[in-house]
Write an enzyme that holds these catalytic residues in place. Structure first.
Site, PDB file in Angstrom:
ATOM      1  N   GLU A 261       0.868  -1.245   0.148  1.00 59.78           N
ATOM      2  CA  GLU A 261      -0.240   0.150  -0.131  1.00 59.78           C
ATOM      3  C   GLU A 261       0.939   1.304  -0.019  1.00 59.78           C
ATOM      4  OE1 GLU A 261      -2.688  -0.234   3.265  1.00 59.78           O
ATOM      5  OE2 GLU A 261      -3.827  -2.034   2.445  1.00 59.78           O
ATOM      6  N   HIS A 279      -7.893   1.725   1.625  1.00 59.95           N
ATOM      7  CA  HIS A 279      -7.783   1.539   3.152  1.00 59.95           C
ATOM      8  C   HIS A 279      -8.737   2.579   3.900  1.00 59.95           C
ATOM      9  CE1 HIS A 279      -5.123  -0.716   6.074  1.00 59.95           C
ATOM     10  NE2 HIS A 279      -6.172  -0.769   6.528  1.00 59.95           N
TER      11      HIS A 279
END
Length: 527
Positions: A261, A279
């Site tokens: 990420e 997220h």
């Protein structure tokens, strides 16, 4: 006056709570470097943080007066927990404050996938009106499968019931009565995957759960099934997911989390049947407010009354009691780890019994260590003597304790029994020279084992050639046997063997041991 430093941005409601408390002197100073925090921290009793502030060993060394660190959120990766514990500084978090927000995002993704909402939005913006192309599906009466039945999974289950869905779940560390309480069908993992119309993940990322969904699982799922992951990216083999979606083996997926990420160029981005979010699990105003208010309340409670809520490293035992119990605590922890590997069903009750000299020690820290050994490898959050009883209760585990001065043939003995319905596993251990742990029995088999390193535990028919066959398998793989103990046979002519080996066995090698004709079971335990 107790001095409180807030070094990360908290919601206004949390700040207002702190400001309103008598006896607290508050300072808000965000964006501090490590050196700046070191210069500032010495006079403060409490430090409130989010994820930005790095509480290193250097910072803790400078925190001469610090008593507590409050983390607004779950993860404490930015806190040197060992250093904090060494210095007697309590670290607490807010593990459940954002559970509702994450659960609701999973439900939102499920609805979005069912009705093609992102594609429909883009279609209308492009001046199209593609009603037939964007045909969706109802979720009522479909099967919602939940992998991981902790706080978030249970909220998802309640929401699923409200939407008229059949709800099933799998979690090997939650007792059956917890599933029953929520009206959820308890499933084994393979059945869960096969029956899912919507499979949503809410389990921690551990070595055991990494890529828990891969090619085999996607091949077993319904072609109409959809996957939702708002937990951790590493739970899903993303390449296998791409293949399943691209080939039509799986109908759709929604991902809030990724192995890396933020994700860079990814094959999944090319597919139309995947929905992405960055997220956002805890990203609601309500969740940010909840974690801020909760950590403010917890820190205030400790500073005013000494009660530590959600503490990760607080030992409530006096130093004298701790010194007496410490060797037995280590033994109990080892027994708990071994028990965790020998159980193949959710544990409902753990009995901890102390005999002989062990009975003179305080029982609760010893039984807590047995629970820690049992649970620590199964959860993503830290498990210690402060939070383990709460975690066990949440998992539906009942703890029973007993003490007896009778020695049962040993100067000291600890016996732990794990009950899973009508099945039980009993382990007993002692200390040699009051320091060196030994496992002395497993169920009705007496066998003295040095509990360290990698152990291969077998139950087998007591016949010639078993030891030679297993030794040959290990030797052929270049794995050295450092110790071996074999029990006497029981009335059914079964025996138990514990082999200490130099290296862990891979799954194929362990299966080869299981395939030896006389072997009934074989388990590998890494201590």
């Amino acid at each position: 006056m107790k001095k409180v430093l807030v070094s990360d941005r908290l919601a206004e409601e949390g700040i207002n709570f702190l400001t309103a408390q008598p006896g607290l002197q508050l300072r808000i100073q965000t964006g501090l470097t490590e050196d700046e925090l070191c210069e500032l921290i010495a006079d403060y009793d409490a430090l409130l943080i989010r994820s930005e502030t790095q509480v290193s060993a250097k910072v803790l060394a400078a925190a001469k007066n610090l008593k507590i660190i409050g983390r607004a959120g779950i993860g404490v990766d930015n806190v040197d927990l060992n250093a904090a514990t060494e210095r007697g500084i309590i670290v607490m978090n807010t593990p459940d404050a954002n559970a509702t927000t994450t659960a609701e995002l999973a439900i939102a993704h499920m609805l979005s996938l069912s009705r093609n909402l992102p594609a429909a939005n883009q279609s209308v913006r492009a001046g199209k009106w593609e009603r037939s192309k964007l045909m969706g599906s109802e979720i009522a009466h479909k099967t919602l499968a939940i992998l991981g039945f902790g706080t978030i999974g249970r909220i998802v289950a309640l929401r699923g019931h409200g939407l008229g869905m059949r709800v099933i779940a799998h979690d090997p560390f939650v007792a059956p009565e917890i599933f029953s309480k929520y009206g959820v069908e308890m499933m084994d993992f393979d059945s869960l995957v096969r029956q899912a119309d919507y499979l949503t993940l809410h389990c921690p990322l551990l070595e055991k759960t990494r890529h828990v969904l891969g090619p085999d699982q996607f091949a077993a799922m319904k072609k109409s099934a959809r996957l939702i992951n708002c937990a951790r990216g590493g739970l899903v083999d993303e390449q296998a997911l791409f293949q399943a979606l691209h080939s039509g083996r799986l109908a759709g997926a929604a991902l809030d989390v990724f192995e890396q990420e933020p994700p860079q160029q990814h094959p999944l981005f090319e597919l139309d049947n995947v929905v992405f979010t960055p997220h956002l699990g805890a990203s609601t105003k309500e969740a940010q407010t909840a974690v801020s208010v909760e950590i403010a309340r917890q820190v205030t409670q400790y500073l005013q009354t000494g009660e530590a809520i959600n503490a990760l490293n607080l030992d409530r035992v006096s130093s004298e009691e701790l010194n007496l119990a410490q060797p037995f605590m280590r033994l109990a922890n080892i027994l708990g780890k071994v028990l965790a590997e020998l159980l193949d069903r959710p544990i409902e009750r753990l009995e901890v019994a102390l005999f002989g000299k062990a009975a003179y020690a305080k029982v609760r820290p010893i039984s807590a260590e047995a629970l820690i050994g049992l649970l620590a490898g199964q959860l993503s959050s830290p498990v210690n003597r402060v939070n383990v009883e709460r975690i066990a209760k949440r998992q539906g585990i009942v703890l029973l304790e007993s003490q007896s001065e009778l020695s049962e043939g040993y100067q000291s003995l600890i016996r732990i029994t794990g009950h899973c319905g009508d099945h039980s596993v009993i382990l007993a251990g002692t200390l040699l020279g009051d320091q060196h742990p030994r496992l002395v029995s497993m169920n009705h088999f007496e066998i003295e084992v040095v509990p360290e390193g990698v152990l291969l535990i077998t139950r087998h028919h007591d016949r010639p050639g078993v030891i030679a066959a297993i030794s040959s398998i290990l030797g052929g793989a270049g794995i050295n046997i450092t110790r071996m103990q074999v029990s006497n046979a029981d009335r059914q002519q079964s025996a138990m063997m514990a082999i200490s080996v130099s290296n862990p066995l891979n799954p194929q090698l362990l299966q080869a041991v299981c395939d030896v004709p006389a072997v009934q079971t074989a388990r590998q335990i890494v201590l």
